[in-house]
Design an enzyme around this catalytic site. Structure first.
Site, short mmCIF file in Angstrom:
data_model
loop_
_atom_site.label_atom_id
_atom_site.label_comp_id
_atom_site.label_asym_id
_atom_site.label_seq_id
_atom_site.Cartn_x
_atom_site.Cartn_y
_atom_site.Cartn_z
N TYR A 26 0.87 -1.13 0.10
CA TYR A 26 -0.05 -0.08 -0.16
C TYR A 26 0.88 1.26 -0.06
O TYR A 26 0.21 2.36 0.15
CB TYR A 26 -1.01 0.00 1.14
CG TYR A 26 -1.86 -1.27 1.08
CD1 TYR A 26 -1.82 -2.44 2.03
CD2 TYR A 26 -3.00 -1.08 0.35
CE1 TYR A 26 -2.35 -3.25 2.29
CE2 TYR A 26 -3.75 -2.39 0.22
CZ TYR A 26 -3.70 -3.45 1.25
OH TYR A 26 -4.39 -4.36 1.06
N ASN A 75 -13.28 3.43 -1.60
CA ASN A 75 -12.32 2.26 -1.45
C ASN A 75 -12.82 1.59 -0.31
O ASN A 75 -12.44 1.81 0.90
CB ASN A 75 -10.85 2.84 -0.94
CG ASN A 75 -9.92 1.58 -0.89
OD1 ASN A 75 -10.31 0.30 -0.74
ND2 ASN A 75 -8.65 1.89 -0.95
N ASP A 88 -26.29 -2.30 -1.56
CA ASP A 88 -27.29 -2.00 -1.55
C ASP A 88 -27.51 -0.45 -1.58
O ASP A 88 -28.37 0.14 -2.22
CB ASP A 88 -28.33 -2.60 -0.58
CG ASP A 88 -28.44 -4.15 -0.76
OD1 ASP A 88 -28.82 -4.77 0.03
OD2 ASP A 88 -28.56 -4.53 -2.04
N HIS A 101 -9.19 1.09 -5.74
CA HIS A 101 -8.16 0.13 -4.84
C HIS A 101 -6.94 0.37 -5.06
O HIS A 101 -6.39 0.95 -6.37
CB HIS A 101 -8.22 -1.33 -5.43
CG HIS A 101 -9.77 -1.89 -5.02
ND1 HIS A 101 -10.22 -2.14 -3.84
CD2 HIS A 101 -10.90 -1.98 -5.96
CE1 HIS A 101 -11.58 -2.68 -4.03
NE2 HIS A 101 -11.91 -2.48 -5.36
N ILE A 102 -5.92 0.48 -4.02
CA ILE A 102 -4.69 0.72 -4.11
C ILE A 102 -3.93 0.10 -4.90
O ILE A 102 -2.96 0.12 -5.72
CB ILE A 102 -3.95 1.44 -2.65
CG1 ILE A 102 -4.84 2.48 -2.09
CG2 ILE A 102 -2.78 1.70 -2.65
CD1 ILE A 102 -4.64 2.54 -0.63
N SER A 103 -4.01 -1.13 -4.52
CA SER A 103 -3.40 -2.36 -5.11
C SER A 103 -4.31 -2.82 -6.21
O SER A 103 -5.57 -2.68 -6.31
CB SER A 103 -3.16 -3.55 -4.02
OG SER A 103 -4.51 -4.00 -3.51
C1 DHK Z 1 -7.54 -2.31 0.41
C2 DHK Z 1 -7.63 -3.59 1.46
O1 DHK Z 1 -7.91 -3.11 2.77
C3 DHK Z 1 -8.05 -4.78 1.01
O2 DHK Z 1 -8.93 -5.64 1.84
C4 DHK Z 1 -8.31 -4.78 -0.60
C5 DHK Z 1 -7.80 -2.61 -1.03
C6 DHK Z 1 -7.46 -3.96 -1.27
C7 DHK Z 1 -6.58 -1.39 -1.70
O3 DHK Z 1 -5.93 -2.03 -2.34
O4 DHK Z 1 -6.74 -0.49 -1.45
O5 DHK Z 1 -8.66 -5.79 -0.90
#
Ligand code: DHK
Length: 153
Positions: A26, A75, A88, A101-103
């Site tokens: 991250y 996110n 919902d 998503h960061i990743s």
């Molecule tokens: C951040 C999280 O906490 C993970 O549970 C996700 C996501 C990925 C991210 O990449 O920002 O799956």
């Protein structure tokens, strides 16, 4: 009226520890730094930047955005793959929803592959690191601008 409504940037569980949390995945940018990047990227449009580790709080903020927001960047972190209440709530939001998503979740373990939010998202951004946030906010601000111009035309 619509042009003054803010963009909501909503963050899910564990993102309060961004910068310290698994930096190899991250990065080392903190959530406060991400917020500053979003404010800059919004180009004068207001931002409501939120983070919670509680699902019900995220649902409440989506409800708040239904009445008072122009767009949502979300996110949901780990709740992305489990939360039907968040899905919902997002279904009721009339504006654009950008899932972030960061990743790159699709390159990670299988538990991160089936996003419930992607079923309603206008767009999905994953794998750009913390830079994904200002990228999403800027693109959403442009989309809202174009919609407003279209509506105004
Ligand atoms: C951040 C999280 O906490 C993970 O549970 C996700 C996501 C990925 C991210 O990449 O920002 O799956």
């Amino acid at each position: 009226m619509e042009m003054t409504k803010p963009i909501y940037v909503i963050n899910g569980p564990n993102l309060n520890r961004l910068g310290k949390r698994e930096p190899e995945i991250y990065g080392t940018t903190t959530l406060a730094e991400v917020e500053a990047m979003c404010v800059k990227a919004a180009g004068g449009r207001r931002i409501e930047f939120r983070q919670s580790n509680a699902e019900h709080q995220i649902v409440d903020w989506i409800h708040e955005a239904i009445d008072g927001g122009a767009g949502i960047v979300i996110n949901p972190a780990g709740l992305t793959f489990t939360s039907i209440p968040i899905l919902d709530a997002l279904k009721m939001f009339p504006g654009p929803v950008f899932e972030l998503h960061i990743s790159n979740i699709h390159r990670r373990e299988a538990i991160y592959h089936n996003s419930l939010v992607s079923k309603i998202a206008t767009a999905v951004i994953a794998g750009l690191g913390p830079d994904g946030y200002p990228t999403a906010v800027a693109a959403l601000a442009r989309l809202l601008e174009a919609k407003a111009k279209g509506a105004g035309a």
